[in-house]
Write an enzyme that holds these catalytic residues in place. Structure first.
Site, PDB file in Angstrom:
ATOM      1  CB  CYS A  76      -1.019   0.037   1.086  1.00 28.54           C
ATOM      2  SG  CYS A  76      -1.669  -1.557   1.433  1.00 28.54           S
ATOM      3  NE  ARG A 122       4.214   1.354  -2.164  1.00 25.17           N
ATOM      4  CZ  ARG A 122       5.136   1.337  -1.441  1.00 25.17           C
ATOM      5  NH1 ARG A 122       6.193   1.780  -1.886  1.00 25.17           N
ATOM      6  NH2 ARG A 122       5.337   0.503  -0.349  1.00 25.17           N
ATOM      7  CD1 TRP A 179      -2.803  -4.950  -4.138  1.00 23.90           C
ATOM      8  CD2 TRP A 179      -2.543  -6.305  -2.433  1.00 23.90           C
ATOM      9  NE1 TRP A 179      -2.607  -6.383  -4.427  1.00 23.90           N
ATOM     10  CE2 TRP A 179      -2.312  -7.134  -3.525  1.00 23.90           C
ATOM     11  CE3 TRP A 179      -2.185  -6.821  -1.100  1.00 23.90           C
ATOM     12  CZ2 TRP A 179      -2.189  -8.351  -3.672  1.00 23.90           C
ATOM     13  CZ3 TRP A 179      -2.019  -8.214  -1.044  1.00 23.90           C
ATOM     14  CH2 TRP A 179      -2.144  -9.033  -2.268  1.00 23.90           C
ATOM     15  CG  ASN A 198       1.550   0.824   3.843  1.00 20.28           C
ATOM     16  OD1 ASN A 198       0.263   1.062   3.470  1.00 20.28           O
ATOM     17  ND2 ASN A 198       2.365   1.531   3.343  1.00 20.28           N
ATOM     18  N   GLY A 199       0.618  -3.260   5.935  1.00 19.43           N
ATOM     19  CA  GLY A 199       0.876  -4.333   6.778  1.00 19.43           C
ATOM     20  C   GLY A 199      -0.053  -5.188   7.233  1.00 19.43           C
ATOM     21  CD  GLU A 250      11.741 -11.091 -15.806  1.00 19.68           C
ATOM     22  OE1 GLU A 250      11.307 -10.020 -15.826  1.00 19.68           O
ATOM     23  OE2 GLU A 250      11.621 -11.847 -15.025  1.00 19.68           O
ATOM     24  CE  LYS A 286       9.001  -8.221 -16.530  1.00 16.07           C
ATOM     25  NZ  LYS A 286       8.716  -8.947 -15.398  1.00 16.07           N
ATOM     26  CD  GLU A 299       4.916 -10.030 -13.414  1.00 18.34           C
ATOM     27  OE1 GLU A 299       5.654 -10.047 -12.244  1.00 18.34           O
ATOM     28  OE2 GLU A 299       5.805  -9.466 -14.559  1.00 18.34           O
ATOM     29  CG  HIS A 342      12.664 -35.760 -18.312  1.00 22.47           C
ATOM     30  ND1 HIS A 342      12.914 -37.264 -18.335  1.00 22.47           N
ATOM     31  CD2 HIS A 342      13.602 -35.181 -18.520  1.00 22.47           C
ATOM     32  CE1 HIS A 342      14.220 -37.290 -18.782  1.00 22.47           C
ATOM     33  NE2 HIS A 342      14.626 -36.098 -19.018  1.00 22.47           N
ATOM     34  CE  LYS A 344       8.552  -1.754  -9.740  1.00 21.32           C
ATOM     35  NZ  LYS A 344       8.665  -2.328 -11.264  1.00 21.32           N
TER      36      LYS A 344
END
Length: 605
Positions: free
Chosen positions: A2, A27, A73, A99-100, A480, A484, A487, A503, A600
């Site tokens: 947040c 964020r 958030w 935040n938390g 990566e 991307k 996301e 496999h 973020k």
């Protein structure tokens, strides 16, 4: 995750708070709110959704020179107007942004309800507002300290009291809190980005500290009332980094900034005289480097994938055993900490909670840790005390692009420095120095050819699944690239080591599922060509990110990047995958800079 912003001074607070919230939108969040203390009362506005939804209900002007604001958030309670911050006490006097996570919130809530307190929201944060309000005879700072002594969990908070609007009180335990010093005015935020252009310098709170912030300065105490001395650092940075300019999205702007970001990462760190790199911030003498027997790299998400490539570079160039591991899992397996192992923590934001917890586990057991971060003065940078700053500039989009590339380059520099102390010849060092110096122009060349990827992006946008393959360093790039794509496009994408395809994952190949393969022109090329044949035999379309002149039968499409040296080729092979993910997400109409459910800076566990 947040965002917190607070202001106290001679100006009207509301415009500055909204500007700060907009700076923190990168964020990730689901609601926003603001509280202003004026004329003996609190004025609070909160809305689910983006800051623009909050702005739509604000009056043209709102008097008041002290206030706090927040982007949330959701953790406790679904996104809603009621669950948005700030939260206030029953009397409407105390406002809190947080935040938390308060781990014992349910227990505290039951005790407060037994005393007749009625709760409005489903959040853990509202508990704090009621606890603080229970000590009206104390100063706000004393009331906050008393409340926090009852709390278990992580927090970064800012609090105002409408009855005593001469101060903002802020506190930290695990959640970043930054105090901004201006000209006759003060700020508080969860990220210094919110203070750019206003504060001259900043001070970072440490865990267990509580700050009383007035218009003319601030003081800091510990939770038990002891004095704490805080140094301030000059706030440097470019406000333009938070402006999209002519770009539709921050992500695309930041992909285009990678050339200059890499130049900054390299600046002053190439030493042609001794054919080596010089990273002064790691503070390791040559003898200490010779004593390193193992390297362990810790990071989350893109930082972990950059660390995976970094471990390969260290093994290749320095011939030291190296391994990357998700920081989020590290401490839960009771790791063995070795005195001759160098631990490296990677975090773009410098605030990633899981990575910070891993660092603290290593330090508790006597290990030495370097940080690789982009944010100067961040918690991880201060916790490590030494390491490498990327100098990539602000990265506003939630997904990492230029910081991934700069992190990979930083690991190449570290591997080169370690290698030259050990067995690498001057000739080998000179070869790599030349290749590093050429990277910025090569990156710019790839970005300039973005239009060549349009047909492939259109093809992928019609798929429901995609697979990414690579060998060795190519596997790190594949991981990566898949991250991307998933996301920001929400397309299901998975990466596999090419050698593992037979496999199990080969069962997933079908004509409807494209496979992207990282195909450098190296000594593993014959193996990768065999992998392509395996996929094509089963009807799977294959696209390659490769080098000029590579001939691979049966490809549906390919994109060639300039050649570097084999050790650095993966850095360039990753750039088209960033552009490809961006184009697919754009074609699908996704919220590219703020993808759903993501943030973020992940500051909770």
């Amino acid at each position: 995750m947040c965002g917190i912003v607070g202001y106290i001074g001679p100006r009207m607070a509301l415009p500055l708070l909204i500007e700060g919230l907009r700076r923190l939108e990168y964020r990730g969040y689901d609601s926003a709110g603001v509280a202003i203390a004026a004329a003996g009362g609190l004025t609070v506005y909160k809305r689910k959704g983006k800051v623009r939804e909050l702005e739509s209900v604000l009056p043209p002007e709102l008097p008041g020179a002290v206030g706090i604001a927040h982007t949330r958030w959701a953790t406790h309670g679904a996104p809603s107007d009621v669950n948005a911050h700030p939260h206030i006490d029953a009397g409407g006097r105390i406002a809190v942004v947080h935040n938390g996570i308060i781990e014992n919130a349910a227990e505290l809530k039951r005790a407060l309800q037994a005393d007749g307190v009625a709760f409005r929201s489903e959040t853990d944060t509202e508990v704090l507002a009621h606890l603080i309000a229970r000590r009206p005879e104390a100063s706000l700072a004393e009331a906050v300290r008393a409340a926090l002594r009852q709390v278990k969990g992580a927090y970064g908070i800012a609090v105002i009291d409408a009855a005593r609007p001469e101060a903002i009180v802020a506190a930290r335990n695990g959640g970043p809190v930054v105090i901004g010093v201006g000209e006759g005015e003060m700020f508080v935020a969860s990220d210094a980005a919110a203070l750019m252009g206003h504060a001259r310098s900043v001070a970072h709170l440490d865990d267990g500290e509580v700050a009383e912030i007035r218009a003319d300065g601030f003081s800091v105490l510990t939770l038990d009332g002891g004095q704490a001395t805080k140094a301030t650092l000059e706030l440097s940075g470019d406000v333009a980094g938070f402006d999209k300019g002519d770009y539709a999205h921050f992500m695309r702007k930041e992909i285009g900034e990678q050339s200059e970001a890499v130049r900054r990462t390299l600046l002053g760190r190439l030493d042609p005289r001794f054919s080596t790199a010089h990273l002064g911030g790691i503070e390791l003498a040559a003898r200490e480097m010779l004593d390193i027997r193992r390297v362990k790299i810790l990071g989350c998400g893109s930082a972990f994938f950059a660390g995976t490539l970094g471990a390969l570079l260290i093994e290749q160039l320095a011939r030291i055993p190296a391994h990357a591991e998700p920081a989020s899992e590290f401490r839960y397996r009771n790791p063995v900490i070795e005195q001759d192992t160098l631990y490296i923590a990677v975090s773009q934001s410098g605030e990633t909670f899981d990575t910070l917890a891993a660092i603290q586990e290593v330090k508790r057991k006597g290990g030495r840790v370097l940080g690789v971060v982009n944010s100067v003065g961040s918690t991880i940078a201060r916790e490590c005390g030494r390491g490498v700053y990327l100098h990539a500039g602000p990265e506003v989009a939630v997904v990492s692009t230029k910081t991934w590339t700069s992190t990979a380059v930083a690991f190449a520099l570290l591997a080169l420095q370690l290698g030259r102390v050990r067995d690498m010849s001057a000739g080998q060092g000179a070869r790599l120095l030349a290749a590093l110096a050429a990277l910025p122009d090569q990156i710019a060349d790839i970005v300039a050819r973005e239009a060549e990827l349009a047909p492939l992006a259109a093809r992928l946008a019609r798929a429901d699944h995609a697979y990414f393959l690579g060998r060795a360093a190519g596997y790190a790039v594949a991981m990566e690239g898949a991250l991307k794509l998933k996301e920001i496009s929400y397309l299901h994408a998975e990466a596999y080591a090419a050698s593992e395809l037979k496999h199990g994952p080969l069962a997933l190949i079908s004509p409807e599922t494209p496979t992207l393969i990282v195909l450098p022109d190296d000594d593993l090329l014959p193996k990768n060509l065999s992998t392509i044949a395996e996929v094509r035999t089963r009807g799977g379309p294959v696209v390659a990110i490769t080098h000029p002149g590579v001939e691979a039968p049966g490809l549906e499409a390919s994109f060639a990047v300039p050649r570097s040296e084999p050790e650095l080729d993966p850095i360039l092979l990753n750039i088209p995958l960033q552009l490809l993910a961006y184009q697919v997400a754009k074609a699908l109409g996704r919220d590219i800079d703020q993808p759903r459910n993501l943030a973020k800076s992940v500051t909770v566990e």
